[in-house]
Design an enzyme around this catalytic site. Sequence first.
Site, PDB file in Angstrom:
ATOM      1  N   SER A 138      36.759 -24.147  -7.369  1.00 53.91           N
ATOM      2  CA  SER A 138      35.893 -24.752  -6.256  1.00 53.91           C
ATOM      3  C   SER A 138      34.814 -23.484  -5.923  1.00 53.91           C
ATOM      4  O   SER A 138      34.497 -22.583  -6.730  1.00 53.91           O
ATOM      5  CB  SER A 138      36.686 -24.890  -5.130  1.00 53.91           C
ATOM      6  OG  SER A 138      36.070 -25.556  -4.067  1.00 53.91           O
ATOM      7  N   TYR A 152      25.373 -29.165  -5.413  1.00 57.82           N
ATOM      8  CA  TYR A 152      26.397 -28.459  -6.258  1.00 57.82           C
ATOM      9  C   TYR A 152      27.759 -28.622  -5.133  1.00 57.82           C
ATOM     10  O   TYR A 152      28.821 -28.996  -5.619  1.00 57.82           O
ATOM     11  CB  TYR A 152      26.111 -26.831  -6.250  1.00 57.82           C
ATOM     12  CG  TYR A 152      27.140 -26.047  -6.881  1.00 57.82           C
ATOM     13  CD1 TYR A 152      27.406 -25.995  -8.052  1.00 57.82           C
ATOM     14  CD2 TYR A 152      27.567 -25.176  -5.651  1.00 57.82           C
ATOM     15  CE1 TYR A 152      28.325 -24.976  -8.381  1.00 57.82           C
ATOM     16  CE2 TYR A 152      28.417 -24.206  -6.329  1.00 57.82           C
ATOM     17  CZ  TYR A 152      29.030 -24.187  -7.461  1.00 57.82           C
ATOM     18  OH  TYR A 152      29.767 -23.162  -7.971  1.00 57.82           O
ATOM     19  N   LYS A 156      31.380 -30.005  -5.585  1.00 55.80           N
ATOM     20  CA  LYS A 156      32.759 -29.112  -5.413  1.00 55.80           C
ATOM     21  C   LYS A 156      33.798 -29.780  -4.500  1.00 55.80           C
ATOM     22  O   LYS A 156      34.829 -29.659  -4.576  1.00 55.80           O
ATOM     23  CB  LYS A 156      32.416 -27.646  -5.119  1.00 55.80           C
ATOM     24  CG  LYS A 156      31.690 -27.014  -6.339  1.00 55.80           C
ATOM     25  CD  LYS A 156      32.683 -26.718  -7.433  1.00 55.80           C
ATOM     26  CE  LYS A 156      31.972 -25.767  -8.638  1.00 55.80           C
ATOM     27  NZ  LYS A 156      32.991 -25.549  -9.814  1.00 55.80           N
TER      28      LYS A 156
HETATM   29  N1  LIG Z   1      29.489 -17.079  -9.815  1.00 60.69           N
HETATM   30  C1  LIG Z   1      29.889 -17.470  -8.365  1.00 60.69           C
HETATM   31  O1  LIG Z   1      29.155 -16.789  -7.637  1.00 60.69           O
HETATM   32  C2  LIG Z   1      30.610 -18.531  -8.299  1.00 60.69           C
HETATM   33  C3  LIG Z   1      30.842 -18.530  -6.911  1.00 60.69           C
HETATM   34  C4  LIG Z   1      31.542 -19.887  -6.641  1.00 60.69           C
HETATM   35  C5  LIG Z   1      32.176 -20.580  -7.591  1.00 60.69           C
HETATM   36  N2  LIG Z   1      31.810 -20.473  -8.863  1.00 60.69           N
HETATM   37  C6  LIG Z   1      32.466 -21.080 -10.043  1.00 60.69           C
HETATM   38  O2  LIG Z   1      33.164 -20.575 -10.899  1.00 60.69           O
HETATM   39  C7  LIG Z   1      33.418 -21.158 -12.147  1.00 60.69           C
HETATM   40  C8  LIG Z   1      32.827 -20.360 -13.270  1.00 60.69           C
HETATM   41  O3  LIG Z   1      31.555 -19.932 -13.087  1.00 60.69           O
HETATM   42  P1  LIG Z   1      30.727 -18.461 -13.652  1.00 60.69           P
HETATM   43  O4  LIG Z   1      30.036 -17.994 -12.351  1.00 60.69           O
HETATM   44  O5  LIG Z   1      31.849 -17.960 -14.253  1.00 60.69           O
HETATM   45  O6  LIG Z   1      29.562 -19.266 -14.716  1.00 60.69           O
HETATM   46  P2  LIG Z   1      28.972 -18.708 -16.008  1.00 60.69           P
HETATM   47  O7  LIG Z   1      29.241 -17.177 -16.142  1.00 60.69           O
HETATM   48  O8  LIG Z   1      27.669 -19.373 -16.014  1.00 60.69           O
HETATM   49  O9  LIG Z   1      29.965 -19.248 -17.035  1.00 60.69           O
HETATM   50  C9  LIG Z   1      29.931 -20.823 -16.927  1.00 60.69           C
HETATM   51  C10 LIG Z   1      30.842 -21.218 -18.394  1.00 60.69           C
HETATM   52  O10 LIG Z   1      30.930 -22.736 -18.548  1.00 60.69           O
HETATM   53  C11 LIG Z   1      30.196 -23.239 -19.852  1.00 60.69           C
HETATM   54  N3  LIG Z   1      29.895 -24.485 -19.506  1.00 60.69           N
HETATM   55  C12 LIG Z   1      28.595 -24.872 -18.221  1.00 60.69           C
HETATM   56  N4  LIG Z   1      28.652 -26.121 -18.501  1.00 60.69           N
HETATM   57  C13 LIG Z   1      29.381 -26.668 -19.308  1.00 60.69           C
HETATM   58  C14 LIG Z   1      29.706 -27.901 -19.914  1.00 60.69           C
HETATM   59  N5  LIG Z   1      29.088 -29.033 -19.368  1.00 60.69           N
HETATM   60  N6  LIG Z   1      30.748 -28.195 -20.831  1.00 60.69           N
HETATM   61  C15 LIG Z   1      31.458 -27.120 -21.231  1.00 60.69           C
HETATM   62  N7  LIG Z   1      30.983 -25.845 -20.844  1.00 60.69           N
HETATM   63  C16 LIG Z   1      30.351 -25.709 -19.963  1.00 60.69           C
HETATM   64  C17 LIG Z   1      29.324 -22.188 -20.034  1.00 60.69           C
HETATM   65  O11 LIG Z   1      28.651 -22.087 -21.364  1.00 60.69           O
HETATM   66  P3  LIG Z   1      27.524 -22.921 -22.058  1.00 60.69           P
HETATM   67  O12 LIG Z   1      26.682 -22.827 -20.891  1.00 60.69           O
HETATM   68  O13 LIG Z   1      27.369 -22.495 -23.385  1.00 60.69           O
HETATM   69  O14 LIG Z   1      28.011 -24.279 -22.022  1.00 60.69           O
HETATM   70  C18 LIG Z   1      30.095 -20.820 -19.832  1.00 60.69           C
HETATM   71  O15 LIG Z   1      31.033 -20.670 -20.723  1.00 60.69           O
HETATM   72  C19 LIG Z   1      32.394 -22.394 -11.846  1.00 60.69           C
HETATM   73  O16 LIG Z   1      33.131 -23.609 -11.668  1.00 60.69           O
HETATM   74  C20 LIG Z   1      31.521 -22.031 -10.738  1.00 60.69           C
HETATM   75  O17 LIG Z   1      31.112 -22.965  -9.920  1.00 60.69           O
HETATM   76  C21 LIG Z   1      30.990 -19.390  -9.380  1.00 60.69           C
END
Ligand SMILES: NC(=O)c1ccc[n+]([C@@H]2O[C@H](COP(=O)([O-])OP(=O)(O)OC[C@H]3O[C@@H](n4cnc5c(N)ncnc54)[C@H](OP(=O)(O)O)[C@@H]3O)[C@@H](O)[C@H]2O)c1
Length: 232
Positions: A138, A152, A156
């Site tokens: 989330s 977004y 979520k």
């Molecule tokens: N970063 C933050 O500050 C933050 C804060 C709160 C919540 N979150 C949540 O944490 C989770 C992980 O995010 P992250 O920050 O680690 O992001 P990230 O580093 O950009 O990694 C996202 C991953 O998801 C894959 N992906 C994206 N769309 C996809 C799809 N449609 N089908 C299959 N794979 C897909 C990407 O690879 P490809 O692009 O090659 O598909 C990548 O492996 C997410 O749910 C995000 O909403 C992040």
Amino acid sequence: MPVAIITGASKGLGRALAEALAERGWNLVLDARTPQVLEDTVAALAAYGTRVAALPGDVTDAGHRAELVAAAWRLGGVDLLVSNASALGAEPLVRLEELPLDGLRRALEVNAVAALGLVQEALPLLRSAAAGAVVTVSSDAAAEAYETWGGYGASKAALDQLAAVLAAEEPGLRVWAVDPGDMATDLYAAAVPDDDGPRPDPADVVPALLRLLDERPASGRYAAPALLEGRR
Ligand SMILES: NC(=O)c1ccc[n+]([C@@H]2O[C@H](COP(=O)([O-])OP(=O)(O)OC[C@H]3O[C@@H](n4cnc5c(N)ncnc54)[C@H](OP(=O)(O)O)[C@@H]3O)[C@@H](O)[C@H]2O)c1
């Protein structure tokens, strides 16, 4: 050994969790859309000696979701399903007055609809696991009204509610919605390119998820900072 499906596992939080679970001996089914980045992750995981099935694809593709679950079945089942792949709906984020409706549809499709689709596909294997669990990743944008995070955040919030109802409907499983907090990842950089302030590395958030697996608290919504207290 237990088996986990982790979506969006080529980088960021998904990859960090995959490494931590591989280190604990878990077999893994991983996906992401970009094959080369996913292959690099699989190469890094080889050091742990566990079995890894990496399937390039988009979680919104029902055939791809079926392949993920079939791959897990071949590894022995599904003990843990982590819906981590995510779409922002607009990159960079914009105010609601400018949010393309197709962007909102995409965020809902990736973050909520596909997550439910994968749960539906995996439920028979999750129910037959000794300790089946679902983690939905989330965001505090699901609960707080931050300008530009509306589409977004709405997706979520939908995911949170799906997780809450799934928990009520499946008392034999654990269903944890986890707000990981801000992390230094490509997703955050795409959301807010001008904000380069310090943020935790995703690997620093993983112990929060491991605590859920170790302690198996009641299904519900958890925030990483609280889970990390006394854990690092
Ligand atoms: N970063 C933050 O500050 C933050 C804060 C709160 C919540 N979150 C949540 O944490 C989770 C992980 O995010 P992250 O920050 O680690 O992001 P990230 O580093 O950009 O990694 C996202 C991953 O998801 C894959 N992906 C994206 N769309 C996809 C799809 N449609 N089908 C299959 N794979 C897909 C990407 O690879 P490809 O692009 O090659 O598909 C990548 O492996 C997410 O749910 C995000 O909403 C992040």
